[in-house]
Every structure is written in structure tokens, then in C-alpha cells.
Design a protein around this motif. Sequence first.
Motif, PDB file in Angstrom:
ATOM      1  N   THR A  65      -8.511 -19.255  -5.294  1.00 17.80           N
ATOM      2  CA  THR A  65      -7.340 -18.884  -4.489  1.00 17.80           C
ATOM      3  C   THR A  65      -7.222 -17.361  -4.381  1.00 17.80           C
ATOM      4  OG1 THR A  65      -6.204 -20.890  -5.176  1.00 17.80           O
ATOM      5  CG2 THR A  65      -4.818 -19.105  -4.370  1.00 17.80           C
ATOM      6  N   ASN A  66      -7.352 -16.677  -5.504  1.00 21.47           N
ATOM      7  CA  ASN A  66      -7.186 -15.220  -5.501  1.00 21.47           C
ATOM      8  C   ASN A  66      -8.319 -14.524  -4.751  1.00 21.47           C
ATOM      9  OD1 ASN A  66      -4.845 -15.555  -6.936  1.00 21.47           O
ATOM     10  ND2 ASN A  66      -5.787 -15.188  -8.929  1.00 21.47           N
ATOM     11  N   THR A  67      -9.521 -15.095  -4.834  1.00 22.11           N
ATOM     12  CA  THR A  67     -10.642 -14.540  -4.068  1.00 22.11           C
ATOM     13  C   THR A  67     -10.379 -14.711  -2.570  1.00 22.11           C
ATOM     14  OG1 THR A  67     -12.140 -15.091  -5.878  1.00 22.11           O
ATOM     15  CG2 THR A  67     -13.154 -14.638  -3.746  1.00 22.11           C
ATOM     16  N   ALA A  68      -9.836 -15.874  -2.206  1.00 18.81           N
ATOM     17  CA  ALA A  68      -9.516 -16.131  -0.799  1.00 18.81           C
ATOM     18  C   ALA A  68      -8.473 -15.134  -0.277  1.00 18.81           C
ATOM     19  CB  ALA A  68      -9.034 -17.567  -0.629  1.00 18.81           C
ATOM     20  N   VAL A  69      -7.518 -14.762  -1.128  1.00 23.40           N
ATOM     21  CA  VAL A  69      -6.529 -13.743  -0.733  1.00 23.40           C
ATOM     22  C   VAL A  69      -7.251 -12.438  -0.392  1.00 23.40           C
ATOM     23  CG1 VAL A  69      -4.664 -12.246  -1.619  1.00 23.40           C
ATOM     24  CG2 VAL A  69      -4.578 -14.725  -2.027  1.00 23.40           C
ATOM     25  N   ASN A  70      -8.183 -12.044  -1.243  1.00 27.58           N
ATOM     26  CA  ASN A  70      -8.969 -10.823  -0.986  1.00 27.58           C
ATOM     27  C   ASN A  70      -9.740 -10.920   0.322  1.00 27.58           C
ATOM     28  OD1 ASN A  70      -9.288  -8.667  -3.345  1.00 27.58           O
ATOM     29  ND2 ASN A  70      -8.886 -10.644  -4.277  1.00 27.58           N
ATOM     30  N   VAL A  71     -10.397 -12.056   0.539  1.00 26.30           N
ATOM     31  CA  VAL A  71     -11.217 -12.243   1.745  1.00 26.30           C
ATOM     32  C   VAL A  71     -10.343 -12.134   2.998  1.00 26.30           C
ATOM     33  CG1 VAL A  71     -12.508 -13.988   3.042  1.00 26.30           C
ATOM     34  CG2 VAL A  71     -13.098 -13.520   0.656  1.00 26.30           C
ATOM     35  N   ALA A  72      -9.180 -12.767   2.971  1.00 27.19           N
ATOM     36  CA  ALA A  72      -8.278 -12.723   4.136  1.00 27.19           C
ATOM     37  C   ALA A  72      -7.818 -11.292   4.413  1.00 27.19           C
ATOM     38  CB  ALA A  72      -7.077 -13.644   3.906  1.00 27.19           C
ATOM     39  N   VAL A  73      -7.464 -10.578   3.364  1.00 25.79           N
ATOM     40  CA  VAL A  73      -6.959  -9.210   3.539  1.00 25.79           C
ATOM     41  C   VAL A  73      -8.080  -8.284   4.026  1.00 25.79           C
ATOM     42  CG1 VAL A  73      -5.946  -7.205   2.364  1.00 25.79           C
ATOM     43  CG2 VAL A  73      -5.081  -9.503   1.882  1.00 25.79           C
ATOM     44  N   LEU A  74      -9.264  -8.408   3.413  1.00 27.53           N
ATOM     45  CA  LEU A  74     -10.407  -7.577   3.831  1.00 27.53           C
ATOM     46  C   LEU A  74     -10.735  -7.816   5.301  1.00 27.53           C
ATOM     47  CD1 LEU A  74     -12.960  -8.035   0.877  1.00 27.53           C
ATOM     48  CD2 LEU A  74     -11.674  -5.960   1.407  1.00 27.53           C
ATOM     49  N   ALA A  75     -10.822  -9.099   5.685  1.00 25.55           N
ATOM     50  CA  ALA A  75     -11.221  -9.423   7.060  1.00 25.55           C
ATOM     51  C   ALA A  75     -10.155  -8.968   8.051  1.00 25.55           C
ATOM     52  CB  ALA A  75     -11.479 -10.920   7.194  1.00 25.55           C
ATOM     53  N   ASN A  76      -8.887  -9.187   7.700  1.00 20.00           N
ATOM     54  CA  ASN A  76      -7.812  -8.803   8.627  1.00 20.00           C
ATOM     55  C   ASN A  76      -7.772  -7.287   8.834  1.00 20.00           C
ATOM     56  OD1 ASN A  76      -5.589 -10.271  10.113  1.00 20.00           O
ATOM     57  ND2 ASN A  76      -4.464  -8.558   9.250  1.00 20.00           N
ATOM     58  N   LEU A  77      -7.939  -6.553   7.739  1.00 19.42           N
ATOM     59  CA  LEU A  77      -7.964  -5.088   7.860  1.00 19.42           C
ATOM     60  C   LEU A  77      -9.201  -4.632   8.626  1.00 19.42           C
ATOM     61  CD1 LEU A  77      -6.985  -3.215   4.579  1.00 19.42           C
ATOM     62  CD2 LEU A  77      -6.027  -2.888   6.850  1.00 19.42           C
ATOM     63  N   ALA A  78     -10.360  -5.240   8.299  1.00 17.86           N
ATOM     64  CA  ALA A  78     -11.615  -4.803   8.917  1.00 17.86           C
ATOM     65  C   ALA A  78     -11.644  -5.112  10.413  1.00 17.86           C
ATOM     66  CB  ALA A  78     -12.803  -5.442   8.212  1.00 17.86           C
ATOM     67  N   LYS A  79     -10.854  -6.102  10.855  1.00 15.39           N
ATOM     68  CA  LYS A  79     -10.778  -6.433  12.280  1.00 15.39           C
ATOM     69  C   LYS A  79      -9.672  -5.656  13.008  1.00 15.39           C
ATOM     70  CE  LYS A  79     -11.613 -10.591  13.859  1.00 15.39           C
ATOM     71  NZ  LYS A  79     -11.454 -12.036  14.175  1.00 15.39           N
ATOM     72  N   SER A  80      -8.905  -4.875  12.266  1.00 15.93           N
ATOM     73  CA  SER A  80      -7.801  -4.137  12.895  1.00 15.93           C
ATOM     74  C   SER A  80      -8.330  -2.871  13.554  1.00 15.93           C
ATOM     75  CB  SER A  80      -6.759  -3.754  11.837  1.00 15.93           C
ATOM     76  OG  SER A  80      -7.255  -2.735  10.987  1.00 15.93           O
ATOM     77  N   THR A  81      -7.510  -2.316  14.455  1.00 12.60           N
ATOM     78  CA  THR A  81      -7.808  -0.977  14.967  1.00 12.60           C
ATOM     79  C   THR A  81      -7.088   0.025  14.071  1.00 12.60           C
ATOM     80  OG1 THR A  81      -5.994  -1.352  16.475  1.00 12.60           O
ATOM     81  CG2 THR A  81      -8.183  -1.519  17.403  1.00 12.60           C
ATOM     82  N   PRO A  82      -7.434   1.319  14.156  1.00 10.25           N
ATOM     83  CA  PRO A  82      -6.703   2.298  13.346  1.00 10.25           C
ATOM     84  C   PRO A  82      -5.203   2.287  13.658  1.00 10.25           C
ATOM     85  CG  PRO A  82      -8.718   3.259  14.194  1.00 10.25           C
ATOM     86  CD  PRO A  82      -8.568   1.936  14.869  1.00 10.25           C
ATOM     87  N   GLN A  83      -4.451   2.882  12.763  1.00  6.44           N
ATOM     88  CA  GLN A  83      -2.989   2.911  12.903  1.00  6.44           C
ATOM     89  C   GLN A  83      -2.571   3.712  14.143  1.00  6.44           C
ATOM     90  OE1 GLN A  83      -2.638   4.726   8.985  1.00  6.44           O
ATOM     91  NE2 GLN A  83      -1.356   3.028   8.328  1.00  6.44           N
ATOM     92  N   PRO A  84      -1.393   3.379  14.705  1.00  9.11           N
ATOM     93  CA  PRO A  84      -0.880   4.211  15.814  1.00  9.11           C
ATOM     94  C   PRO A  84      -0.634   5.636  15.324  1.00  9.11           C
ATOM     95  CG  PRO A  84       0.803   2.662  15.022  1.00  9.11           C
ATOM     96  CD  PRO A  84      -0.481   2.302  14.337  1.00  9.11           C
ATOM     97  N   LEU A  85      -0.717   6.593  16.246  1.00 10.48           N
ATOM     98  CA  LEU A  85      -0.549   8.005  15.879  1.00 10.48           C
ATOM     99  C   LEU A  85       0.832   8.501  16.279  1.00 10.48           C
ATOM    100  CD1 LEU A  85      -4.029   9.267  17.187  1.00 10.48           C
ATOM    101  CD2 LEU A  85      -3.387   8.768  14.812  1.00 10.48           C
ATOM    102  N   ASN A  86       1.238   9.569  15.590  1.00  8.56           N
ATOM    103  CA  ASN A  86       2.465  10.282  15.966  1.00  8.56           C
ATOM    104  C   ASN A  86       3.662   9.336  16.135  1.00  8.56           C
ATOM    105  OD1 ASN A  86       3.677  12.737  16.391  1.00  8.56           O
ATOM    106  ND2 ASN A  86       3.298  12.744  18.610  1.00  8.56           N
ATOM    107  N   VAL A  87       3.861   8.464  15.179  1.00 12.62           N
ATOM    108  CA  VAL A  87       4.984   7.509  15.236  1.00 12.62           C
ATOM    109  C   VAL A  87       6.275   8.259  14.897  1.00 12.62           C
ATOM    110  CG1 VAL A  87       5.919   5.353  14.323  1.00 12.62           C
ATOM    111  CG2 VAL A  87       3.426   5.645  14.522  1.00 12.62           C
TER     112      VAL A  87
END
Length: 447
Positions: free
Chosen positions: A344-366
Amino acid sequence: MKKSVFFLSVLLSVAINAQKQEKDPEISEYVKLVSKDSLKANIEKFVSFGTRHTMSSTTDQEKGIGAARSWVLSKFRNYSKNSGGRMEFYLQNEDLQPDGKRINKVTNLGNAIALLKGTDPSDKRIVIISGHLDSRVSEVMNSTDYAPGANDDGSGVAAVIESARVLSKSKFPMSILFVAVSGEEQGLLGAKMLADKAKKENWEIEAVLNNDMIGNNSFDAPKNDGVPKLRVFSEGLSAFETEKSAAKIRNFGLENDGNARQLARYVKEIGEKYVKNIDIKLIYRNDRFLRGGDHTPFVNHGFTAVRLTDYYENYDHQHQDIRTENNKKYGDLIEFMDFDYLKTNTAVNVAVLANLAKSTPQPLNVLMDVKELSNSTKLSWEKPNSGKVKGYQVLIRETSSPVWTERIFTTEASITIPLSKDNYLFAVESISTSGNQSLPVIPKVSR
Ligand SMILES: [Zn+2]
């Protein structure tokens, strides 16, 4: 006024429902691929090295830290074959001299590392998952006695290796670094060696997930109706807050909104979204009393890093000589592992890694516009400097809420929300074309 409140409640309920329903099917698939058998086989192998003490043999083919790190690299080598040439692996190592503390002879310190390179060359971000390969018994300098280190930290390294296996074929814009460090028990030495290199070479580290003891939660179930809990430790504010930003943090009530805290919330949100039967607990401190962790050398350099750990610790089964006293077994033995919990805990890591790795960089000048007194909130931002966005998600919570509770999706680069900026906290995330959110950005105040 009434109309805008009605509008908002409709908007929020739509946004919240959308958030609850929309899962990325690719990430759900990765989560399913996490295998209890693989995790167990990894830990069986780790305990077979006798001891993985940092000062144990680096030349013996079967016993000691050298054999263990070679074996981790051999796993990375296998997975790299599936990666289309995008996974590299290497040993980061250096000779340490006796330091008068926890190193008493010349010791080759080595971190076994795999890098899954991102597909977007203009995206320099890296997300790191780490565990520590070294183990110990009661006496911290004892480098010969049997020190299986099944949970501390075979569990963390098993999660690193399993994440590399599951994600090795994937194509993400962001790079992922899979790390089995050494020297944790001798003073976080391997993590420091890596964090120093990252600092010197200006790595753009988006997040560090340090996993240290994530597979023994035997005290948990009876106290929590069988729903296991995982702790995420995060510091409130970085040591690098200057006097000026500290004054802003005080004035605007942002004491609970440092980078590590944002990452911890993200781990909870994404982990619980994709993984069933886990209650992720935000712990508002960097680490436990009297103990250290490998996220800290990263935190000390101003990087965003958290620690994932069992909810309950069993002190009879960590840092102990293997022995039986009064019919009680001591030592970090594999028989005390809970492989369902580790999965279960490994799956949490996998989900977080994949979700972050598929994201674009953060918005700028917020920015949050506070030029006039009003009962609404005006936010604006700019698109990130690489990647394609589908839009942005504005996060909202009451000032006393630990987690973001409302979400509004927009394709615009500004929004006016009929809620008073005095009563709520806000943040903005980029949403990639694949629907994955970046880490949130707290707006700067614009007068
Ligand atoms: Zn540990």
C-alpha cells in the motif's frame, strides 16, 4: 451578493465532484502493478547479505554493503532494458576518512542510483524517491553481526526498486531519480553526499520522498478499525526564510504553507485518491524526536523534502541485536514485516511520483491583488515556462484547515472569487494536458 454566493456554490460543487471522479487511468494502472511478491523478494534478498552496515565489506561478492549495492544496481540494469534507453544507473561513491564520530576506518560510501530521464528536454525538474540500504544492530559501529534491516530500511529500498520496476517503461516530461543511499545510520552521510552534489550542480529538485521504515505497522490495526495509517513528516518553513519573507509569513498567516508542507498535502491528496485503504497522516514536524532521516540534508539545502514512515514504530525491531529475552524476540527480522502494508505504501509513492512526473511546471508570478478593501479575492498568474497546460486549479481552504477543501478549474490566467481573502488561504496549480496537477503555488501579495 446572493447571486455570487449561489454561483460559487454551484461552481465549487462541480469542481469538487470533478476532482473526486477524475482519475488518470494510467496512474491507476501503475498502482495496480505494484506487487507484494516483488517487494517481498527484494527484502528476502536484502536480509541475505548478512549485514549492510556502511563499514562492512565492499569487496565480498555475497555479504556486506558492497554486494547489496551491486545487487540494487543489477535490478536497475534490468529495468533500464525496458526504458528505451532513458534509464541510466550508476554508483555515486567516495572514500570517507575516519571522522571521530561514526566512521572509524577508511570507508567507501556508495549510493546506488537510477535516473529515468524526462522526455521534455526543456523541463529540468527531478523528483526523487529514496530509501537507505545500510543496516545496523544495537551498537552503531558494529559492522559484522547479523543486521537484517528488513524494515529499517529494507522496506524503503524495496519501495524504491519496485517504483523503478513499475515506472521504467513510462514516458514522463519530468525526470525521476530512484536512490538507495548508504551511511544513514552513520549520520545521513549518503543523503548528504547526494544533496551536496544536487546543490553544487543546481539541480531543479521538485520533491524528495524519503521512505524510511514503511513496512511494519503491527500496532496499528486494532486502534484504527483496520485502516492503516502512514505518516508524512514535513517542516513548516524552510531554514532559508529571510527576515523579510519571515515578516510576510507572519503578517499573512503563512506559517503552515512552506514548500515541504505543500508537498505533504500533495502526498495525502494523491495517495488517498489512487490507493485504497490508507489514511495518510500529516505530521507537522520535520522528523521524530531523537532520530534523523535522509530528507534532512535536502531540507537543509532548501530543497522540498518529506519523510514517509510507519504510523507506529516498534522499537524492539529496529536498531537491535538479534536475540530472545524473556521469550521476546528482538531485531529487525523479516518475520515482523507486513507486506500488505508495504505494498500500500509503495503504491502511494508510485501514484505521487507518476502524478508529479506527468505534471507541467508550476504557474509563474502568482499574485493576489490586495489594492482595495473588498469581500472577494483576485488572483492572477502566468503560464509555466515549459510544457503544455490544459488550465489551472485554484485551491481554497479556511485558514485553520490542514488540507485544501475546494477546487476551481479555469483555463484563464486570472480569477475573481467571491470569498474574502481575509478568511481563506489560496494557491494555484498548473494542470497538464494529461490532467495532472503541479505542486501548488501560494500567491505573492500585490499592492
Ligand atoms: Zn532508517
